[in-house]
Design a protein around this motif. Sequence first.
Motif, mmCIF file in Angstrom:
data_model
loop_
_atom_site.group_PDB
_atom_site.id
_atom_site.type_symbol
_atom_site.label_atom_id
_atom_site.label_comp_id
_atom_site.label_asym_id
_atom_site.label_seq_id
_atom_site.Cartn_x
_atom_site.Cartn_y
_atom_site.Cartn_z
ATOM 1 N N LEU A 1 11.197 8.234 5.064
ATOM 2 C CA LEU A 1 10.021 7.699 5.733
ATOM 3 C C LEU A 1 10.301 6.276 6.223
ATOM 4 O O LEU A 1 10.690 5.403 5.448
ATOM 5 N N HIS A 2 10.124 6.072 7.503
ATOM 6 C CA HIS A 2 10.275 4.757 8.124
ATOM 7 C C HIS A 2 9.076 4.561 9.039
ATOM 8 O O HIS A 2 8.828 5.384 9.915
ATOM 9 N N LEU A 3 8.339 3.495 8.817
ATOM 10 C CA LEU A 3 7.120 3.236 9.577
ATOM 11 C C LEU A 3 7.273 1.960 10.396
ATOM 12 O O LEU A 3 7.956 1.032 9.967
ATOM 13 N N PRO A 4 6.615 1.909 11.552
ATOM 14 C CA PRO A 4 6.760 0.718 12.398
ATOM 15 C C PRO A 4 6.045 -0.501 11.824
ATOM 16 O O PRO A 4 4.964 -0.385 11.243
ATOM 17 N N HIS A 5 6.663 -1.659 11.984
ATOM 18 C CA HIS A 5 6.058 -2.952 11.666
ATOM 19 C C HIS A 5 5.747 -3.157 10.187
ATOM 20 O O HIS A 5 4.873 -3.940 9.846
ATOM 21 N N VAL A 6 6.433 -2.430 9.316
ATOM 22 C CA VAL A 6 6.239 -2.607 7.882
ATOM 23 C C VAL A 6 7.596 -2.644 7.195
ATOM 24 O O VAL A 6 8.581 -2.124 7.706
ATOM 25 N N GLN A 7 7.615 -3.248 6.021
ATOM 26 C CA GLN A 7 8.787 -3.190 5.155
ATOM 27 C C GLN A 7 8.586 -2.004 4.227
ATOM 28 O O GLN A 7 7.508 -1.828 3.662
ATOM 29 N N MET A 8 9.603 -1.194 4.080
ATOM 30 C CA MET A 8 9.523 -0.042 3.181
ATOM 31 C C MET A 8 10.149 -0.411 1.843
ATOM 32 O O MET A 8 11.193 -1.061 1.788
ATOM 33 N N ILE A 9 9.474 -0.007 0.766
ATOM 34 C CA ILE A 9 10.010 -0.134 -0.584
ATOM 35 C C ILE A 9 9.900 1.261 -1.203
ATOM 36 O O ILE A 9 8.865 1.919 -1.088
ATOM 37 N N TYR A 10 10.958 1.688 -1.857
ATOM 38 C CA TYR A 10 11.034 3.075 -2.294
ATOM 39 C C TYR A 10 10.941 3.268 -3.798
ATOM 40 O O TYR A 10 11.099 4.385 -4.276
ATOM 41 N N MET B 1 0.846 -1.193 0.000
ATOM 42 C CA MET B 1 0.000 0.000 0.000
ATOM 43 C C MET B 1 0.878 1.238 0.000
ATOM 44 O O MET B 1 2.062 1.170 0.331
ATOM 45 N N GLY B 2 0.263 2.351 -0.362
ATOM 46 C CA GLY B 2 0.940 3.626 -0.259
ATOM 47 C C GLY B 2 0.903 4.134 1.174
ATOM 48 O O GLY B 2 0.185 3.605 2.034
ATOM 49 N N HIS B 3 1.666 5.191 1.433
ATOM 50 C CA HIS B 3 1.764 5.764 2.777
ATOM 51 C C HIS B 3 0.408 6.241 3.297
ATOM 52 O O HIS B 3 0.051 5.994 4.445
ATOM 53 N N ARG B 4 -0.373 6.925 2.460
ATOM 54 C CA ARG B 4 -1.679 7.428 2.923
ATOM 55 C C ARG B 4 -2.630 6.285 3.264
ATOM 56 O O ARG B 4 -3.396 6.375 4.224
ATOM 57 N N THR B 5 -2.595 5.208 2.485
ATOM 58 C CA THR B 5 -3.436 4.050 2.817
ATOM 59 C C THR B 5 -2.995 3.457 4.147
ATOM 60 O O THR B 5 -3.825 3.131 4.994
ATOM 61 N N PHE B 6 -1.693 3.358 4.355
ATOM 62 C CA PHE B 6 -1.203 2.830 5.628
ATOM 63 C C PHE B 6 -1.682 3.685 6.801
ATOM 64 O O PHE B 6 -2.154 3.150 7.804
ATOM 65 N N THR B 7 -1.575 5.002 6.676
ATOM 66 C CA THR B 7 -1.980 5.860 7.793
ATOM 67 C C THR B 7 -3.493 5.847 8.011
ATOM 68 O O THR B 7 -3.953 6.221 9.085
ATOM 69 N N SER B 8 -4.257 5.404 7.016
ATOM 70 C CA SER B 8 -5.714 5.322 7.190
ATOM 71 C C SER B 8 -6.135 4.077 7.956
ATOM 72 O O SER B 8 -7.280 3.979 8.414
ATOM 73 N N LEU B 9 -5.233 3.100 8.099
ATOM 74 C CA LEU B 9 -5.568 1.881 8.835
ATOM 75 C C LEU B 9 -5.699 2.231 10.321
ATOM 76 O O LEU B 9 -4.791 2.838 10.895
ATOM 77 N N PRO B 10 -6.801 1.860 10.946
ATOM 78 C CA PRO B 10 -7.042 2.304 12.320
ATOM 79 C C PRO B 10 -6.019 1.811 13.343
ATOM 80 O O PRO B 10 -5.763 2.485 14.331
ATOM 81 N N HIS B 11 -5.400 0.656 13.113
ATOM 82 C CA HIS B 11 -4.468 0.104 14.097
ATOM 83 C C HIS B 11 -3.080 -0.133 13.511
ATOM 84 O O HIS B 11 -2.328 -0.970 14.011
ATOM 85 N N GLY B 12 -2.749 0.559 12.417
ATOM 86 C CA GLY B 12 -1.436 0.387 11.816
ATOM 87 C C GLY B 12 -1.354 -0.884 10.985
ATOM 88 O O GLY B 12 -2.328 -1.285 10.354
ATOM 89 N N ALA B 13 -0.191 -1.504 11.014
ATOM 90 C CA ALA B 13 0.060 -2.698 10.193
ATOM 91 C C ALA B 13 -0.997 -3.771 10.466
ATOM 92 O O ALA B 13 -1.389 -4.008 11.605
ATOM 93 N N LEU B 14 -1.454 -4.408 9.387
ATOM 94 C CA LEU B 14 -2.470 -5.453 9.522
ATOM 95 C C LEU B 14 -1.818 -6.743 10.004
ATOM 96 O O LEU B 14 -0.791 -7.166 9.457
ATOM 97 N N PRO B 15 -2.406 -7.378 11.022
ATOM 98 C CA PRO B 15 -1.795 -8.588 11.575
ATOM 99 C C PRO B 15 -1.859 -9.773 10.613
ATOM 100 O O PRO B 15 -2.715 -9.832 9.732
ATOM 101 N N GLN B 16 -0.935 -10.690 10.813
ATOM 102 C CA GLN B 16 -0.864 -11.939 10.057
ATOM 103 C C GLN B 16 -0.681 -11.725 8.554
ATOM 104 O O GLN B 16 -1.128 -12.522 7.737
#
Length: 162
Positions: A69-78, A42-57
């Motif tokens: 940009l570095h976000l918790p619990h996700v792999q970043m691809i640039y 997902m893009g950054h804005r979609t990630f920030t729209s998730l109510p609890h951050g990274a989706l489990p499992q």
Amino acid sequence: MLAFLWAEDQRHLIGNQGHLPWHLPNDLHYFKSVTWQQTIVMGHRTFTSLPHGALPQRQNIVLSHDHNLHLPHVQMIYSKAELLQLAATSKKIFVIGGSNVFAQLRAEVDYLYVTKIAHQFVGDVYMPPLDYQDFQLISRRQGEVNSQNPWPHEFLVYQRYK
């Protein structure tokens, strides 16, 4: 292999101010069942729209051009190239939004998983046009309409012609 996964209304609306314009539990259940134990992008804005951050499992990947940009619990691809390299060496990767990410990858997508909702909602983000002539419908299932799922909807899966 890349797959798009999204829900849209009759006018191809997919979002409203960073959120889904509807609440459709059948679609949320479908999304969870399709992406469980899979890789999602997902893009950054979609990630920030998730109510609890990274989706489990799921392996969560955020595609961003911002190398700071570095976000918790996700792999970043640039870059798109980096994502396509990963997609070439792995099983199906599900792209879940937003519209800019869908637009960037529409020439490379192999599968389309779309929930079509037979209703019109208010919103501000639309799915970019896709050339369905390049795809074959391989699955169609009607969603159950009930008090929690008031709008007719169907789950469609398309595969790009080889």
